[in-house]
Design a protein around this motif. Structure first.
Motif, PDB file in Angstrom:
ATOM      1  N   LEU A  11       0.733  -1.213   0.181  1.00  0.00           N
ATOM      2  CA  LEU A  11       0.003  -0.042  -0.097  1.00  0.00           C
ATOM      3  C   LEU A  11       0.625   1.206  -0.140  1.00  0.00           C
ATOM      4  O   LEU A  11       0.639   2.393  -0.663  1.00  0.00           O
ATOM      5  CB  LEU A  11      -1.019   0.050   1.131  1.00  0.00           C
ATOM      6  CG  LEU A  11      -1.901  -1.279   1.212  1.00  0.00           C
ATOM      7  CD1 LEU A  11      -2.951  -1.027   2.336  1.00  0.00           C
ATOM      8  CD2 LEU A  11      -2.659  -1.485  -0.196  1.00  0.00           C
ATOM      9  N   GLY A  12       1.968   1.454   0.744  1.00  0.00           N
ATOM     10  CA  GLY A  12       2.858   2.319   0.603  1.00  0.00           C
ATOM     11  C   GLY A  12       3.371   2.755  -0.690  1.00  0.00           C
ATOM     12  O   GLY A  12       3.499   3.795  -1.058  1.00  0.00           O
ATOM     13  N   THR A  15       0.900   4.143  -2.914  1.00  0.00           N
ATOM     14  CA  THR A  15       0.424   5.356  -2.590  1.00  0.00           C
ATOM     15  C   THR A  15       1.666   6.545  -3.378  1.00  0.00           C
ATOM     16  O   THR A  15       1.314   7.583  -3.732  1.00  0.00           O
ATOM     17  CB  THR A  15       0.264   5.710  -0.814  1.00  0.00           C
ATOM     18  OG1 THR A  15      -0.629   4.851  -0.605  1.00  0.00           O
ATOM     19  CG2 THR A  15      -0.066   6.993  -0.658  1.00  0.00           C
ATOM     20  N   GLY A  18       1.681   6.632  -7.232  1.00  0.00           N
ATOM     21  CA  GLY A  18       0.450   7.445  -7.544  1.00  0.00           C
ATOM     22  C   GLY A  18       0.742   8.910  -7.278  1.00  0.00           C
ATOM     23  O   GLY A  18       0.396   9.685  -8.098  1.00  0.00           O
ATOM     24  N   GLY A  19       1.364   9.035  -6.027  1.00  0.00           N
ATOM     25  CA  GLY A  19       1.497  10.431  -5.826  1.00  0.00           C
ATOM     26  C   GLY A  19       2.651  11.094  -6.899  1.00  0.00           C
ATOM     27  O   GLY A  19       2.447  12.092  -7.298  1.00  0.00           O
ATOM     28  N   ARG A  35      -2.445  14.433  -4.633  1.00  0.00           N
ATOM     29  CA  ARG A  35      -3.469  13.637  -3.560  1.00  0.00           C
ATOM     30  C   ARG A  35      -4.448  12.563  -4.316  1.00  0.00           C
ATOM     31  O   ARG A  35      -4.663  11.423  -4.116  1.00  0.00           O
ATOM     32  CB  ARG A  35      -4.290  14.469  -3.028  1.00  0.00           C
ATOM     33  CG  ARG A  35      -3.344  15.214  -1.926  1.00  0.00           C
ATOM     34  CD  ARG A  35      -4.148  16.468  -1.126  1.00  0.00           C
ATOM     35  NE  ARG A  35      -4.697  17.363  -2.098  1.00  0.00           N
ATOM     36  CZ  ARG A  35      -5.712  18.120  -1.858  1.00  0.00           C
ATOM     37  NH1 ARG A  35      -6.195  18.403  -0.555  1.00  0.00           N
ATOM     38  NH2 ARG A  35      -6.290  19.016  -2.840  1.00  0.00           N
ATOM     39  N   ALA A  38      -2.465   9.580  -5.746  1.00  0.00           N
ATOM     40  CA  ALA A  38      -2.105   9.047  -4.540  1.00  0.00           C
ATOM     41  C   ALA A  38      -3.164   7.966  -4.109  1.00  0.00           C
ATOM     42  O   ALA A  38      -3.037   6.714  -3.846  1.00  0.00           O
ATOM     43  CB  ALA A  38      -1.543   9.622  -3.649  1.00  0.00           C
ATOM     44  N   LEU A  39      -4.400   8.780  -4.044  1.00  0.00           N
ATOM     45  CA  LEU A  39      -5.606   7.929  -3.531  1.00  0.00           C
ATOM     46  C   LEU A  39      -6.089   6.948  -4.508  1.00  0.00           C
ATOM     47  O   LEU A  39      -6.451   5.765  -4.202  1.00  0.00           O
ATOM     48  CB  LEU A  39      -6.673   8.972  -3.092  1.00  0.00           C
ATOM     49  CG  LEU A  39      -6.513   9.800  -1.878  1.00  0.00           C
ATOM     50  CD1 LEU A  39      -7.446  10.755  -1.848  1.00  0.00           C
ATOM     51  CD2 LEU A  39      -6.049   9.111  -0.682  1.00  0.00           C
ATOM     52  N   SER A  41      -4.406   5.102  -6.626  1.00  0.00           N
ATOM     53  CA  SER A  41      -3.288   4.062  -6.553  1.00  0.00           C
ATOM     54  C   SER A  41      -3.400   3.416  -5.147  1.00  0.00           C
ATOM     55  O   SER A  41      -3.452   2.002  -5.093  1.00  0.00           O
ATOM     56  CB  SER A  41      -1.805   4.620  -6.741  1.00  0.00           C
ATOM     57  OG  SER A  41      -1.096   3.495  -6.937  1.00  0.00           O
ATOM     58  N   LEU A  42      -3.704   4.031  -4.149  1.00  0.00           N
ATOM     59  CA  LEU A  42      -3.763   3.096  -2.788  1.00  0.00           C
ATOM     60  C   LEU A  42      -5.139   2.539  -2.921  1.00  0.00           C
ATOM     61  O   LEU A  42      -5.146   1.617  -2.336  1.00  0.00           O
ATOM     62  CB  LEU A  42      -4.054   4.164  -1.745  1.00  0.00           C
ATOM     63  CG  LEU A  42      -4.407   3.902  -0.219  1.00  0.00           C
ATOM     64  CD1 LEU A  42      -3.370   2.803   0.200  1.00  0.00           C
ATOM     65  CD2 LEU A  42      -4.369   5.154   0.589  1.00  0.00           C
ATOM     66  N   THR A 103      -2.377   5.050 -13.408  1.00  0.00           N
ATOM     67  CA  THR A 103      -2.102   5.252 -11.755  1.00  0.00           C
ATOM     68  C   THR A 103      -2.886   3.960 -11.076  1.00  0.00           C
ATOM     69  O   THR A 103      -2.405   3.375 -10.308  1.00  0.00           O
ATOM     70  CB  THR A 103      -2.489   6.512 -11.098  1.00  0.00           C
ATOM     71  OG1 THR A 103      -1.824   7.564 -11.854  1.00  0.00           O
ATOM     72  CG2 THR A 103      -2.142   6.412  -9.501  1.00  0.00           C
ATOM     73  N   GLY A 107      -1.523   0.656  -8.904  1.00  0.00           N
ATOM     74  CA  GLY A 107      -1.945   0.255  -7.827  1.00  0.00           C
ATOM     75  C   GLY A 107      -2.317  -1.254  -7.837  1.00  0.00           C
ATOM     76  O   GLY A 107      -2.255  -1.699  -6.927  1.00  0.00           O
TER      77      GLY A 107
END
Length: 170
Positions: A11-12, A15, A18-19, A35, A38-39, A41-42, A103, A107
Motif C-alpha cells: 500500500l505504501g 501511494t 501514484g503521488g 493527492r 495517490a488515492l 493508486s492506494l 495510476t 495500484g
C-alpha cells in the motif's frame, strides 16, 4: 494471512507511486494531482490485496473480476477530467485521464506485489510525462506538422489562441 510489513509495503509503494505521477500533473496545473492519483493508486492496491492477498501467483476469478471493475470505473473518473473547449476547438485533459487510468494499473500491480513491473512502468511513465510534451513540440516543428493548440511556430505567447481579443471577457 498477509503480514503487516507486506501490507505496508504494497500500500505504501502504491501511494508513493501514484503521488509521484500526480506530482507531475499538479506541477503542470492539470486537473488531477498528487493527492488524487495517490488515492487512486492506494485504493486499487487495497482492493487487490483484499481479493487476492496471496500476491504474485496469479489472480483468482474473483480477483480478475474486481480488476475489470476497477479499470472500468477508473475510466469514468478519467472522463471527468476531459473537457472540450469549444472556443478553441480542442480537447483538454486526455493526458491527465490517461495518468489516472495508468495510476490505477500501478495500484493493481502494487497490490499484487509485482515490483519489477511497477519499477519499469514508473520509469517509462516518468520518461513519457517528463519529455513527451517537449519532444512532441520539437517533432512538430522539425517535421512541419500542424501547430499544437496554444503554441505558435515561434513559441510566441502573443500569437497563441489564448491571447487574442476574440476571447470572452476581453
Amino acid at each position: 494471512m498477509m503480514e503487516w510489513s507486506e501490507i505496508i509495503l504494497r500500500l505504501g509503494v502504491a501511494t508513493l507511486a501514484g503521488g509521484a505521477i500526480g506530482l507531475n500533473r499538479d506541477l503542470h496545473g492539470k486537473p488531477v494531482g498528487l493527492r488524487t492519483l495517490a488515492l487512486v493508486s492506494l485504493a486499487t492496491a487495497m482492493v487487490v490485496v483484499l481479493v487476492d492477498p496471496v500476491g504474485p501467483v496469479g489472480f483468482s476469478d474473483a480477483g480478475s473480476r474486481v480488476i475489470q471493475g476497477i479499470l472500468t470505473g477508473i475510466g469514468f473518473l478519467g472522463a471527468g477530467v476531459i473537457f472540450h473547449a469549444p472556443d478553441h476547438f480542442r480537447i483538454r485533459g486526455l493526458t491527465s485521464a490517461a495518468c489516472t487510468w495508468l495510476t490505477a494499473c500501478v495500484g493493481i500491480l502494487c497490490g499484487a506485489g509485482q515490483w519489477r513491473i511497477v519499477i519499469v512502468a514508473l520509469l517509462f511513465t516518468t520518461a513519457v510525462i517528463s519529455i513527451g510534451g517537449p519532444l512532441e513540440r520539437a517533432l512538430h516543428r522539425l517535421l512541419g506538422g500542424r501547430d499544437l493548440p496554444g503554441h505558435s511556430r515561434d513559441d510566441d505567447p502573443a500569437q497563441s489562441s489564448d491571447a487574442g481579443p476574440h476571447q470572452p471577457g476581453k
